[in-house]
Design an enzyme around this catalytic site. Structure first.
Site, short mmCIF file in Angstrom:
data_model
loop_
_atom_site.label_atom_id
_atom_site.label_comp_id
_atom_site.label_asym_id
_atom_site.label_seq_id
_atom_site.Cartn_x
_atom_site.Cartn_y
_atom_site.Cartn_z
CD GLU A 159 16.34 7.18 78.71
OE1 GLU A 159 16.05 7.06 77.52
OE2 GLU A 159 16.18 6.26 79.54
CG HIS B 263 47.03 -0.56 75.22
ND1 HIS B 263 48.40 -0.46 75.07
CD2 HIS B 263 46.83 -1.26 76.37
CE1 HIS B 263 49.00 -1.09 76.06
NE2 HIS B 263 48.07 -1.58 76.87
CE LYS C 144 10.35 5.46 72.52
NZ LYS C 144 9.59 5.05 73.74
#
Length: 533
Positions: A322, A351, A455
């Site tokens: 960010e 793994h 938003k």
């Protein structure tokens, strides 16, 4: 294995600070001495700009504010006496409040001592507190922490179910800087409903952490919540961990917040040094710059070989991505900066995706995080005269060696143990590296315009959903295709979104929207009420 040459390089570039309990090994990044020389002047300029920032220079021109998270662990550095006193007084209030809760002097409405904390927030307001709460949790904790950090109704129900009959003994912290963050508001309303259904007064269990004068602050004052603690405009969400955002819940949990602050303060001191090779934050940022060549697109794989640091990767993911993921530089030029951060923990990740790291695209560097102390007390020997902790270290060393043999770069951060002090050190180390890297590439690390775009688009989707429901309810029983409905509400360019919204509406009962399946599926028809025959 390690050669004489690599041992010499290791010793030459190893950063070690016994007081911090920190080692930083950058020797397996393939930079040259010439690279370090070429970066001397840019680094000097970065140090100068950081000095100005810490003295209160305008660091976020978009929002017209200072950036002062460094002051949180050393208030006397703040540029005004008002800020100095505000930080100190807030910390005292946090510790006093925690003591009142722990002593039972402040209880729930029915005389229930508070035993749990429920944090409601999103993004930086909760990632940091959640990481530290998990990293430093112990059987000695004074309160148990729960978190609602998403708008998922089922996820909220799961958290509330785990709290169960302990809800009367649960203190709820609502964290939102502006007080208008939708996810946090929705979480608060969901939790408020739960308290009401349990016959409890939400305000008698609620604490606000927000900016003074915000919507949330006003609500807490109006309803008489237990307390409100401040967030400041000069602290961003992703760097707010050492403000009331993190310190309040951690103090309530019983974590050593003084040690956390001291670790960050001490590390800050090291990262102000003008000698780059003696500055761990600068070295870290410089390695990022070397790996990316100052361009976006590189991947950082974070591998902490310690379960207590499992959430550190998520915390760093937000802090770094960010802050550094920016389209424009400070001159307004398009640069598409950013470092992609992912990872989980070793040796689990060996793994899962190690195969690709070794044989796939060479578009990454690995940050290993090693913790020397295995556990409290002695360990049992497994096989080969070795403990499980010795095997874990061997997996780290083996993975690092395999990467080196394949020409893949890595750096290693080592701390002695996981405690409040070392967590503070790690937080400060990466915060400083982010600031320095941003200065080297000329971007604003302290805003997030793209988040605001998301938003805004979400708000438009809600409005479109409401228009769909209103139209269908005004034509009860009549069936509409997506195209017909979009045309009727003048949203023809958004037919895909109309379809997605309709699928959700028909899967949930609240608005009474039904579907007559079509072939193909997008040609289904939608209606409210009984269909007109």
């Amino acid at each position: 294995m390690v050669t004489i040459t690599s041992w010499k390089r290791f010793k030459e570039y190893l950063y070690y600070d016994q007081e911090l309990g920190l080692l930083l090994d950058i020797s397996r990044m393939n930079f040259s001495a010439e690279f370090l020389r070429s970066m001397a002047e840019p680094m000097r300029e970065a140090y100068h700009q950081l000095q100005l920032l810490e003295k209160g220079a305008l660091a976020n021109p978009d929002e017209g504010r200072m950036v002062g998270h460094y002051w949180l662990r050393n208030p006397d550095l703040a540029p005004t006496e008002e800020i100095v006193q505000d930080i100190k007084e807030t910390l005292k209030e946090i510790l006093d409040f925690a003591e009142q809760i722990h002593s039972g002097r402040l209880q729930g409405e029915k005389g229930n001592p508070f035993r749990n904390i429920l944090l409601v927030g999103v993004g930086g307001s909760i990632l940091g507190p959640r990481f530290v709460a998990d990293a430093l949790a112990s059987s000695r904790d004074k309160m148990k922490a729960f978190f609602i950090d998403n708008g998922d109704p089922d996820g909220i129900d799961r958290v509330l179910s785990r709290i169960g009959e302990e809800l009367p003994a649960t203190l709820c912290l609502i964290i939102s800087k502006s007080g208008g963050t939708i996810e946090t508001r929705n979480g608060m309303l969901e939790v408020r409903r739960a308290y009401k259904e349990a016959g409890l007064s939400f305000p008698d269990h609620a604490v606000a952490i927000t900016q003074r004068g915000s919507q949330l602050d006003k609500l807490s004052q109006k309803e008489g919540w237990l307390r409100a603690f401040p967030m400041w405009d000069w602290v961003g969400g992703r760097t707010s961990l050492l403000s009331a955002v993190g310190l309040l819940s951690l103090a309530l949990q019983g974590i050593d917040v003084a040690g956390l602050l001291q670790g960050a303060k001490d590390c800050d001191g090291r990262t102000r040094r003008p000698d780059t090779l003696d500055n761990p934050g600068a070295l870290l940022a410089l390695m990022w710059y070397y790996s990316t060549q100052g361009q976006g697109g590189k991947q950082m794989v974070v591998l902490p070989y310690k379960d207590r640091l499992e959430l550190f990767t998520k915390y760093l993911q937000q802090l770094i991505m960010e802050s550094l993921g920016k389209e424009k530089n400070l001159q307004g030029e398009t640069v598409h900066q950013g470092i992609t951060v992912y990872g989980n923990k070793g040796s689990s990740d060996q793994h899962s995706y190690l195969q690709q790291l070794l044989e796939g695209p060479d578009n990454f560097f690995v940050t290993f995080i090693e913790v020397l102390k295995d556990r409290q007390g002695p360990s049992t020997y497994m096989e080969e005269n070795s403990t499980s902790g010795e095997y874990l270290q061997a997996f780290l060393l083996g993975t690092r060696e395999a990467l080196t043999q394949k020409g893949r770069e890595s750096l290693t951060i080592t701390v002695k143990e996981v405690n409040a002090y070392t967590i503070g050190v790690l937080i400060a180390l990466f915060e400083r590296a982010v600031s320095i890297y941003a200065l080297l590439v000329g971007i604003n690390a302290y805003h997030q315009p793209a988040v605001e775009m998301g938003k805004k688009a979400a708000g438009q989707a809600i409005q479109l959903k409401n228009n769909i429901v209103e139209f269908l309810k005004s034509h009860p029983g009549k069936k509409f295709s997506v195209s017909e409905l979009a045309l009727a509400i003048q949203e023809e360019e958004h037919q895909e979104m109309v379809f997605k919204l309709l699928l959700h509406l028909t899967t949930n009962p609240e608005h009474g929207v039904n579907m007559e399946p079509g072939e193909p599926w997008p040609e289904s028809r939608f209606f409210v009420g009984g269909p007109i025959s």
